[in-house]
Motif scaffolding. Structure first.
Motif: not given
Lengths: 398, 283
Positions: A199-200, A241-242, A244-247, A390-391, A394-395, A397-398
């Motif tokens: 979540s943001p 993020h690099g 992270i396995g999953e959120y 929020v934007d 999303q960036q 998470k890519g």
């Protein structure tokens, strides 16, 4: 064929024109006007229950025995009041706001990052606290706060509060981390097995860590970030993020991911740890890191379009009654809002452990709140709004 | 007298034709085209930045953002890539299987294979996706047998979607092979063509519409999927996830509507490409 396509096009255009014509007649003002809270009058007197109650709830707040037969406070409520409870689990505050906006629910257990959005969009109504007898003995530092009241009107009944925890698999993570650094610069050690909340609002966790480790950025409040501060937090999360396995946002997915070893370290809730320890398949530990933590302060709010308001008032009184509030707080792993609940916890030190009546401790948790242009800590007007978060998310998470 | 009777008869048959046609036409126009129109219009609205409530004033900002934002572009390319990969793998698997089923197998084996191909359709989508989550897990059966698993990510997503949509490719291709007359194959071999040449020059043109029909299913179903990827995709995001995120997380319905125009146009583009090949003329 060509004429058919043409006709289809004409029909589509006609439909579009029709919808546009209808919508412009119901134009509800531009985005420049300042939002005003719901002006609805609270319920004046309590009537009989309507027989039904539709709730949007955090997992663990309205347990009916389906997760653990021993954990059930919904059925006693149904027997006492005759209000049959339908529970819809909300996994994130955003999801809850979305669900409440449908107008199909009577009430919600809203965290501080949802409350103001609900109040200012007119989705929830003010509460007549005199109709909720248990409100009197709720901790004073939870009443009339900026996240649950506007202009001296309470918009709900406080339920409980707590901190997001760092959870790890003790078989894999052996050095007992005590800092959020374990999931930020230290995440590379567990590359591909780190998890984070999807979540943001999780950006605030990075901001909180930066406020302690990079004082030169000048972050005072993790929800009041200038553009530069938000960018710094975003950078940190992009690096994370690099690894992270999953959120996770669905808490059952978090449970399953830890059980299968897909995730071994990351942010979590006490209720997730509880579910993992009852199964006893895996060894996990939780810690409140030394940087402090983000957290929540939740309030039961009644919908402005509630079809069963009497049942909702009965629920708000029931869930904050000393015995039930103690039960919920112990199951979820949070401090109860009800001061008298401390006498009814099965672990007598529970309230001391969670600092339930300690107003100074409560101030040290950075409660989820909706980031706004006008800084939430009152430091100015140059902060970033939630839509920017929020934007950025999303960036990331890519 | 006779003309009056005939015209009333004609009137009645027109009336019954109207009765027959109105429900499907109403469905097409009101529900299908109507909802598309609402989507198009709401893509032009904006939201209040604080409460997230929809503001009904027209603006082209959402469309511009969808076209220019690098995040959306990356997700679009990834999603189209996944959809094409799933379609190609499905074709590679389905063509030999369907050929065997239609032209080689005995009736009994054929029936067994048709049942085997369609049985997975009886199970719920979620059950199948979660089965793949178990299968691909680090301690799952695949890692145990093969000692290797691709893990959760792009590869797992393509594998799972291929599994999910394979029946939608096999069935039309099988039907197309079945419709190829035996005497064409016989004639081809009588004239000295090898099996491979027969397949290439006689069967392929006849079967191509079937492959095209199947590929429309696999492509469009993959384009729109966002559930399998959350289960087996790790942190991979497809367009559907971004649309869902904008709608539910960000509460930005107009931007979500603008984003959902991408898969819409991708699928329309794919259909037009298929039409150019002439595959849709005999279906």
């Amino acid at each position: 064929m060509r004429t058919t396509t043409l006709r289809l096009g004409v029909t589509l255009t006609a439909c579009a024109a029709l919808v546009a014509a209808c919508s412009s007649s119901t134009n509800s003002g531009g985005g420049t006007t300042a939002p005003v809270p719901s002006q609805q009058e609270p319920l004046a007197s309590l009537g009989n229950g309507e027989g039904q109650l539709n709730l949007v709830s955090w997992p663990g707040y309205a347990e009916d025995g389906s997760n653990d037969p021993k954990v059930d406070w919904v059925h006693p409520f149904e027997q006492q009041t005759g209000c049959k409870v339908n529970i819809k689990i909300g996994n994130t505050s955003d999801e809850m706001v979305q669900l409440m906006r449908t107008g199909q629910y009577d009430g919600v257990s809203a965290s501080g990052d949802a409350t103001l959005r609900l109040i200012y969009a007119g989705d929830v109504a003010p509460v007549n606290t005199t109709l909720v007898p248990n409100y009197d003995t709720i901790s004073a530092f939870l009443k009339d706060q900026e996240w649950n009241s506007v202009d001296g009107k309470m918009f709900g009944i406080p339920h409980g509060w707590g901190a997001n925890l760092l959870m790890y698999n003790t078989d894999v993570v052996k050095d007992a981390p005590d800092s959020w650094g374990a999931v930020f610069p230290g995440a590379a050690e567990y590359k591909g097995k780190v998890t984070a909340y999807d979540s943001p609002i999780y950006i605030a966790d990075a901001a909180l860590y930066l406020s302690k480790t990079k004082p030169e950025l000048g972050i005072k409040n993790p929800y009041a970030l200038t553009s530069e501060q938000l960018d710094a937090a975003t950078e940190l999360l992009k690096v994370q993020h690099g690894n992270i396995g999953e959120y996770w946002s669905d808490y059952t997915k978090a449970v399953q991911a830890f059980e299968s070893g897909t995730s071994v370290i990351g942010t979590s809730w006490q209720v997730i740890a509880n579910m993992l320890t009852t199964d006893d398949k895996i060894k996990i530990a939780t810690v409140l890191p030394k940087e402090g933590s983000t957290g929540w302060s939740d309030t039961w709010m009644v919908s402005s379009k509630a079809a069963h308001p009497n049942c909702m008032y009965k629920w708000m009184d029931y869930i904050t009654s000393p015995t039930v509030n103690a039960q919920v707080a112990e199951y979820f792993g949070e401090a109860p809002a009800q001061t008298k609940a401390c006498e009814f916890t099965s672990d007598k030190n529970f309230c001391a452990t969670f600092h339930a009546t300690d107003a100074d401790y409560a101030k040290r948790i950075s409660y989820w709140t909706t980031p706004q242009k006008k800084c939430v800590d009152g430091s100015g007007d140059n902060c970033t709004a939630y839509s920017e978060w929020v934007d950025k998310w999303q960036q990331i998470k890519g | 007298m006779i003309t009056a009777g005939r015209s009333s008869h004609r009137f009645r048959s027109r009336l019954s034709l109207a009765f027959l046609l109105i429900p499907p036409l109403a469905w097409l126009i009101v529900v299908y085209l109507g909802s598309l129109a609402v989507l198009l219009v709401s893509a032009l609205w904006s939201t209040n930045s604080f409460t997230g409530a929809v503001v009904r004033t027209f603006t082209g900002d959402n469309i511009v953002r969808v076209l220019t934002d690098a995040v959306f572009r990356a997700a679009t390319l990834r999603t189209v890539g996944i959809a094409l990969a799933v379609t190609l793998i499905c074709i590679t698997l389905a063509v030999p299987l369907a050929l065997y089923m239609a032209k080689v197998a005995s009736p009994r084996v054929r029936l067994a294979l048709v049942v085997a191909v369609t049985t997975p359709l009886w199970a719920s989508y979620l059950v199948k996706a979660y089965a793949w989550r178990m299968l691909l897990s680090g301690q799952g059966p695949l890692a145990w047998v093969a000692g290797y698993t691709p893990g959760y990510g792009l590869v797992a997503t393509v594998l799972t979607l291929t599994y999910l949509w394979l029946p939608y490719m096999v069935i039309p291709v099988f039907a197309a092979f079945e419709r190829v007359p035996e005497d064409l194959i016989d004639a081809s071999s009588d004239l000295g063509a090898s099996g491979w040449t027969t397949l290439r020059t006689v069967m392929t043109p006849l079967v191509f519409p079937g492959i095209a029909a199947g590929s429309i299913f696999t492509f469009s179903l993959s384009m729109g999927d966002y559930i399998a990827v959350t289960i087996v995709g790790g942190k991979t995001q497809m367009l559907g996830n971004i649309i869902y995120g904008q709608l539910v997380t960000a509460n930005n319905q107009p931007l979500a509507a603008a984003l959902s125009l991408i898969p819409l146009f991708a699928i329309i583009g794919y259909l037009l490409a298929m039409r150019r090949t002439g595959a849709l003329e005999n279906v």
